[in-house]
Structures are given as C-alpha cells and as structure tokens.
Design an enzyme around this catalytic site. Structure first.
Site, short mmCIF file in Angstrom:
data_model
loop_
_atom_site.label_atom_id
_atom_site.label_comp_id
_atom_site.label_asym_id
_atom_site.label_seq_id
_atom_site.Cartn_x
_atom_site.Cartn_y
_atom_site.Cartn_z
N HIS A 51 37.24 86.75 -67.95
CA HIS A 51 38.58 86.56 -67.35
C HIS A 51 39.23 85.24 -67.73
CE1 HIS A 51 37.49 90.11 -65.19
NE2 HIS A 51 36.57 89.50 -64.49
N ARG B 270 42.55 88.92 -61.68
CA ARG B 270 43.57 89.96 -61.48
C ARG B 270 44.70 89.90 -62.48
NH1 ARG B 270 43.16 90.92 -55.89
NH2 ARG B 270 44.85 92.38 -55.99
N PRO C 173 45.37 81.18 -53.51
CA PRO C 173 45.92 79.83 -53.41
C PRO C 173 47.30 79.81 -52.77
CG PRO C 173 45.65 80.49 -55.72
CD PRO C 173 45.30 81.65 -54.88
N GLU C 174 47.41 79.06 -51.67
CA GLU C 174 48.71 78.81 -51.05
C GLU C 174 48.95 77.32 -51.27
OE1 GLU C 174 48.79 80.61 -47.09
OE2 GLU C 174 47.30 82.06 -47.75
#
Length: 284
Positions: free
Chosen positions: A93, A112, A2-3
């Site tokens: 997750h 992550r 995500p930017e």
DNA sequence: CTGTTCTCCTGTAAGC
DNA sequence: TGCTTACAGGAGAACA
C-alpha cells in the site's frame, strides 16, 4: 482516521524529520492519489530539486511548502507517511515515494487509497476548493461564538453532519464530533437551528476543549502501525463515547448507544443527550 | 442555495 | 470451513 489532532501530530513529526530535505526523484504507484493540474510526470518533474522549507496545516490538510510549490496532502481515512532509508523494501500500500538527496525516502501509504495530493504554486492553496470552503480553525482566538451561532441557526439539517462539513469549524471527524456532542450534552440528530444560544455556546466551548486536549495528547491511536508518523497518540484513553458502545456513561451510568446518523456510526448517551419530541427529524 | 445519497477503496468481521 | 455481505468514513460529485 486522522482528524485535526492526528494531522497536527503528523505535521510536527514530518517537519522534525525532513525539514530542509531536498527531493531527488518522485515515484508514483497509484496515479489517482494525485489530483489537480500537475499529475503524473508533471507532478514528479516539478518536485525534483525542491527543498522542503516548512510544513503547515489547514484543517485536516497538510501543506508542504517547497521553494516554488506547495504540496497539499489530505490523508482522508488511512493515509500515512513514513520516513525510511531508500534501501528499505516498500511496504504494501505504498503509493507515492519521494526520494531525498540524503538517502532517505518520504513514503505515502494508504490502504484505502482515499487520500489525495495536489501540487499548487507556493502559497496558492486557497485556489483549491476544498481549502477555500473551510471554516475557522477550532481555536478560541479564531473560532468565535457569534458567527458560529449565527450560521448554526440557519442550518436545518442535523447538528452532527453540520459539524462534519468543515464549514462551521474545521477539524472535526467522526470521533471528535461524537465526543464534542457528548460533552455538550447535545443529541447528534438535533437540527442545527433548534439549538438555543446557550447550547450553541456550550457546544462551541466543547469543540475547542475536545480538540485542544486531543492535540495535547498527540491524537487518538486506534490501530498502531510501527514507524508511521502520527500513530503514537494516547487520546484513546480519554474517549467518553466513541467506541464505548454498551459501556456505562461516565455521567449517568446508562449504556452508551451506537446508531447511524448520515451514514456514519454515531455514539451517544440517550440519557445525557436528549432528542425532544418536537425535534425529531423525519425518517431518512 | 440546501440537503441527501453515491462513490472511491480494501481489510476485517460477522453471517449463513 | 468457505463464501458472501456488511462495515469502517472524509470529502467531492451527483442529484433532488
């Protein structure tokens, strides 16, 4: 990853789904996601009974305003939110769950575990270092050419890592920085202070255009996860260099190349983005 | 202060 | 086939 455009898409999606929702209980399954002075029990306790008033965004940070607190959330690489009924089984997750009074959950998932959340007093996000050092949002009314050019002219390092710093301008990540540099015809390894005023102007305009178009497109979706917010964009079809290794450049037809710049995969056209001899940086 | 490298994480893919 | 290694990269810490 995500930017800014993806974060903006998540912001809108989340706000539509859970604005005015009230938190009943919070569960944390991976403590390190939460940082700052309110972690663990203190984090959970502060949020119980709080009503979500609005969601703002600053750079790639989401700012969830409650009654007394602002929850600062950064998705980093793979963080995502989903809003589902409380009785739905937890996906792998899932690290933080906000149970709402209306029978739904806001769930934070992150393969992550790079994403971070921090709870500050309402509107006090500027006390967080990561937000304090952010440059202007990449919009024409606040991202002005003169200061950009002035700062860039004092930067000796390569222009790509300089743009990823979030200080010259906020919102660029590895995808859009490659796209903006390609559109501007500037090699990612050019030292910041080697750009002419005209090149800086073209780059400035390219950044505004690329991010603006990506926001309009709802961001870029590279891997689709059903039910996760912000994963429905379609800017991937407008990418000119990112992930286009070996494909013909849309301008000159030469194959797009992939290399490494500052430890990051970097896509560019060696013909359209020249690195002249005197601009070659020392080998790192 | 500036610039560079390391660290955090796990899934996927490539290599032998 | 199965094990090992490389790679993906945002931002903050550590370091020169």
């Amino acid at each position: 990853m995500p930017e800014l455009p993806e974060v903006e898409t998540v912001r809108k999606g989340l706000e539509n789904l859970v604005e005015k929702a009230v938190i009943q209980e919070v569960e944390i399954f991976w403590e390190r996601i939460i940082t700052g002075s309110r972690v663990g029990e203190s984090f959970k306790k502060a949020l119980v009974g709080e009503q979500l008033q609005q969601i703002r965004r600053r750079g790639k940070f989401l700012l969830l305003d409650f009654d007394r607190y602002t929850l600062i959330s950064h998705l980093r690489m793979e963080g995502k939110y989903e809003v589902v009924p409380t009785d739905e089984p937890l996906k792998l997750h899932t690290h933080v769950v906000f149970h709402l009074k209306d029978g739904r959950d806001i769930r934070y998932l992150d393969v992550r575990k790079f994403g971070r959340m921090e709870l500050v007093l309402l509107g006090q996000e500027e006390t967080v270092a990561g937000i304090q050092r952010l440059g202007p949002e990449p919009f024409a009314d606040v991202f002005l050419l003169e200061p950009f050019q002035a700062k860039l002219s004092r930067i000796k390092k390569a222009v790509k890592p300089a743009l990823l710093d979030q200080n010259l301008v906020t919102g660029l990540g590895n995808i859009y920085v490659d796209e903006a540099l390609f559109q501007a015809g500037i090699h990612p390894l050019r030292p910041g202070n080697s750009l002419t005023f005209n090149e800086a102007a073209v780059l400035h305009q390219s950044i505004i255009e690329v991010l603006g178009k990506a926001i309009q497109a709802g961001g870029t979706t590279i891997r689709t996860y059903l039910n996760a917010l912000g994963e429905s964009g379609n800017f991937q079809q407008d990418l000119k260099v990112y992930g286009q290794t070996g494909e013909p450049c849309i301008r000159c037809g030469n194959p797009i190349q992939k290399t490494k710049v500052a430890q990051r995969g970097t896509h560019f056209c060696a013909h359209c983005q020249k690195l002249t001899e005197e601009n070659v940086l020392p080998v790192m």
